[in-house]
Design an enzyme around this catalytic site. Structure first.
Site, PDB file in Angstrom:
ATOM      1  CD  GLU A 195      -3.068  -0.684   0.052  1.00 30.27           C
ATOM      2  OE1 GLU A 195      -3.376   0.511  -0.162  1.00 30.27           O
ATOM      3  OE2 GLU A 195      -3.535  -1.632  -0.615  1.00 30.27           O
ATOM      4  CB  SER A 233     -47.468 -32.481  39.929  1.00 34.11           C
ATOM      5  OG  SER A 233     -48.839 -32.810  39.906  1.00 34.11           O
TER       6      SER A 233
END
Length: 817
Positions: free
Chosen positions: A195, A476
């Site tokens: 770059e 239950s």
């Protein structure tokens, strides 16, 4: 008469020298005015830009996401673990099998042996360094654990946790800050080679590079766009100007000014480090991938330090255009760009010709899924995390705060729970049954840590969290707490006590009469207390609950889990709407052996500097002796429920080795199916039902318990072993202690000091006092538990049918018990 002209109105003729002097003066004046205007604008504008540079790049005030992590995996010799579960845990934490297990984040698997190289991490208890260990798994357990660096056996090892979610701020930016020293050397030098080859020498802009770029662009007629920006200009463009906007002369001018100002303030090392943390490398929905470290995790599922040459080249190549060179969508373009970067590496002497060819031949190495950067892979669990942090952190305070939230989630338990919900509900779907949904919570019985949460069968979707928000009739599953209160009074009740399971009617405060029946429509006469709970007999439970008192039941629920219940008689049978999470908190008392353990999903919060801000994983207080003993007795009864009662299908499913304790629950008209069960390591509470409250036709054993069974068929968990501390075991026949070989004798646990009085066995079939004509209840055939201990409920008779033997002529000698 001739017209006379006024000479004063004629323009006066000037000579050439005069005209040239006026023009120069005007040009100078205009120049000075223009310069003043330019300077008058440029100086304040430059000062403004300079302020932005200092604020943005000098202080590095990025909005960092808050990351949420699962619990670290602690390995201990003897712990329950299998190969599939270990692989699930390693995959969740982005470990990879590279055949060596030397580099951090890798492992090697050969037969029973696993060699794992951990990365190290910051935990709530301090920093955990990287390590290389060897784990041998055999027989569903960790058989051996060694430190490979020291070549010696070790007592424990900790692997770094999986990242499970990310809490972003206003900007959906995924970013992980790194220092330049932590970046691979090839990435630093390779980026410059591709770059900005003159990065070390220029002062922010490269005039020769810009000229070359302009020449190439003009020569190609605009078909080839040659970039001339330096890394500093790219940083200025990305950090201050933003991306995705059309390039204009004004933006280019600003970019150049920014670059010059950045170079005037900061050295090359700082600029390069900032670039590494700011560069844009992709998009996941509205979430930006920022920085090399986040890019490595997103594209390769790896730590930046673990990238190979080809992957480094691809990451650098993508800087030019993450969308154009997206390796998942455009693999050919990505490969070409990667090879271009590799050629630049070779040109500048960073890699050899041999390395160049090897890297070109390598696959792209992209993960199938976009790494662990997803905002939230487990919405139900993260919802619980948010709720538990809400009391300490205002809404939005965590987002973008750069914190690390360390949770208690087990990736394997979560995966198995999700799979169990999806698979079981799909199998239960029929055309006649309404659409089913589910909610469940899995906890650790040792400390109350929440290991998994599923809020929907579509568990990956955000929405209504049934594990926490759904309040449904519990049925239950409330009964064990009625029996807990009774067994806490050993002078009145024991597991061997007789209860009357005949029709019962209760007059309510309103004057109405309530007559509950058993689910099978039958009455069972006199039954043992343990059997009444194991078989979930309503009539016997109501009688017991009315003696205990509904008010005490309501108080117990409030004490253990904060549940606010009305003290109505119907509470005894579960006329109460609660969430799976609330029921898990309630059952944690039983599963922990009588400890009050607040459930917690969060272990602690760590700031950006590694300092622990808050810890939530406090050590629970030891159980009080009375609570512990009563909890053990209920646990023994619920183990009996699994082997011989409503949960006996778990044994048929092959889970008998877990010695699990559990209780089914079903609401009226089978609208809600529940199961709460635990092993030596884990508790899971499951609800299955329909969002529209329609009947499903499912009982606790045929719905929720099927999900529970599917979880524990895969989840490694230690068998449940109930301590004998504070208990005495005695063989019982009728209402007396007796000899083990007495027909019909069963072995029961009692609170120490409260066993039944001993009476020798007179009830052999040849004994004239044995009532041979009394019929046995067909429903009370001996099951697994009775066969195991040599007794059977089918051999016992109603006490009313028994003829008591005459007293012996002299007291018999005491029998050893």
């Amino acid at each position: 008469m001739p017209r006379i002209e006024d000479d004063t109105r004629r323009p006066r003729r000037q000579n050439t020298g005069e005209r040239r002097g006026d023009w120069r003066r005007r040009l100078l004046t205009w120049g000075l005015v223009a310069a003043a205007l330019v300077l008058g604008f440029l100086i304040p504008y430059t000062i403004y830009l300079n302020h932005q540079v200092v604020e943005r790049f000098g202080q590095l005030q990025w909005q960092l996401p808050t990351r949420v992590y699962a619990r670290p995996l602690t390995l201990v010799p003897g712990m329950a673990l299998d190969a599939a579960t270990l692989k699930t845990e390693l995959d969740a934490a982005s470990y990879r099998d590279d055949g060596a297990g030397v580099r951090p984040g890798t492992y090697q698997h050969e037969g029973r042996r696993w060699r794992i190289a951990s990365r190290g991490f910051q935990d709530v208890g301090g920093k955990v360094g990287p390590s290389r260990i060897q784990v041998v798994i055999a027989g569903g357990k960790v058989a051996e654990l060694r430190d490979l660096a020291r070549d010696q056996a070790i007592r424990s090892a900790v692997l770094d946790p999986a990242r499970i979610a990310t809490l972003y701020g206003q900007k959906q930016e995924e970013r992980r800050l790194v220092q330049i020293d932590d970046v691979p050397e090839l990435l630093v030098t390779g980026l410059q080679a591709v770059e900005d080859r003159d990065f070390a020498d220029h002062h922010g802009i490269d005039l020769s590079g810009m000229a070359r770029a302009l020449f190439v662009t003009v020569k190609s007629g605009g078909e080839t766009l040659q970039g001339g920006s330096t890394l500093t200009q790219q940083l200025a463009r990305s950090g201050l100007l933003g991306i995705g906007q059309e390039q204009t002369a004004t933006r280019k001018f600003n970019e150049i000014l920014y670059a010059l100002l950045i170079e005037s303030h900061y050295d090359k090392r700082t600029i390069l480090e900032t670039y590494m943390n700011q560069v844009y490398l992709g998009q996941r929905g509205n979430q930006e991938i920022r920085g090399m470290a986040a890019g490595a995790e997103y594209w390769f599922g790896r730590d930046l330090r673990d990238l190979n040459t080809a992957q480094i080249a691809l990451l650098i190549g993508m800087v030019k255009g993450p969308s154009a060179y997206d390796p998942r969508r455009n693999p050919e373009a990505a490969t070409g760009r990667r090879n271009f970067a590799l050629e630049k590496f070779h040109e500048t002497g960073l890699i050899s010709a041999e390395e160049l060819e090897q890297a070109k031949a390598a696959p792209l190495g992209i993960t199938d899924a976009p790494g662990s950067t997803s905002a939230n892979r487990f919405p139900a669990y993260v919802d619980l995390v948010r709720r538990q942090l809400a009391r300490d952190y205002p809404a939005g305070a965590l987002q973008g705060a750069g914190l690390s939230v360390m949770t208690a989630m087990s990736p394997s338990a979560q995966a198995y729970a999700e799979g169990a919900v999806a698979g079981t509900l799909k199998a239960l779907d029929t055309e006649k049954r309404p659409p089913l949904q589910a909610g469940l919570v899995v906890t650790d019985v040792h400390d109350g840590a929440v290991r998994a949460v599923v809020g929907s069968r579509e568990f990956a979707r955000h929405g209504f969290n049934r594990a926490i928000e759904a309040r449904r009739p519990v049925g239950s599953v409330i009964k064990p707490f009625v029996y807990l209160l009774a067994l806490a009074q050993p002078g009145r009740w024991s597991l061997a006590s007789w209860l009357d399971d005949s029709p019962v009617t209760v007059t309510l405060d309103t004057g109405k009469r309530w007559t509950p029946g058993n689910s099978d429509g039958r009455s069972h006469g006199s039954v043992r207390l343990m059997d009444a709970l194991a078989h979930s007999y309503n009539q016997a439970t109501v009688r017991l609950g009315m003696e205990v008192g509904p008010e005490r039941v309501a108080d117990l629920l409030r004490t253990l889990s904060g549940v606010d219940a009305k003290a109505n008689p119907s509470l005894i049978l579960g006329a109460l709407d609660q969430s799976p999470y609330a029921m898990a908190q309630l059952y944690q008392f039983l599963a922990s052996g009588g400890e009050v353990q607040p459930l917690h999903a969060v272990r602690g919060v760590i700031d950006q500097d590694g300092k622990v801000v808050k810890r939530y994983d406090t050590t629970p207080a030891p159980a009080q002796e009375g609570d512990a003993i009563a909890a053990r007795l209920v646990t023994i009864a619920l183990q009996h429920a699994v082997t011989n009662g409503t949960g006996r299908r778990l044994v048929a499913d092959g889970l008998g080795h877990l010695n699990a304790a559990g209780k089914t629950g079903t609401s009226n008209d089978s609208r809600d199916s529940w199961f709460a069960g635990w092993t030596g390591d884990h508790l899971a509470v499951v609800w299955v039902g329909n969002d529209q409250n329609e009947p499903t036709g499912l009982y606790g054993a045929t719905g929720a318990m099927r999900v529970w069974s599917s979880i524990f068929a895969r989840l490694p968990s230690a068998p449940l072993q109930v301590s004998d501390d504070g208990l005495d075991w005695e063989w019982v026949e009728g209402s007396h202690g007796t000899d083990p070989d007495c027909p019909g004798a069963r072995r029961f646990a009692f609170v120490a000091g409260f066993t039944l009085p001993y009476q020798p066995c007179y009830r052999y079939e040849s004994d004239p006092y044995y009532d041979q004509g009394a019929p046995a209840d067909e429903a009370d055939e001996p099951g697994f538990w009775e066969r195991l201990f040599g007794g059977g409920r089918g051999r016992e008779l109603d006490p009313a049918r028994r003829v008591p033997p005459p007293p012996p002529a002299e007291p018999p000698p005491p029998s050893p018990r």
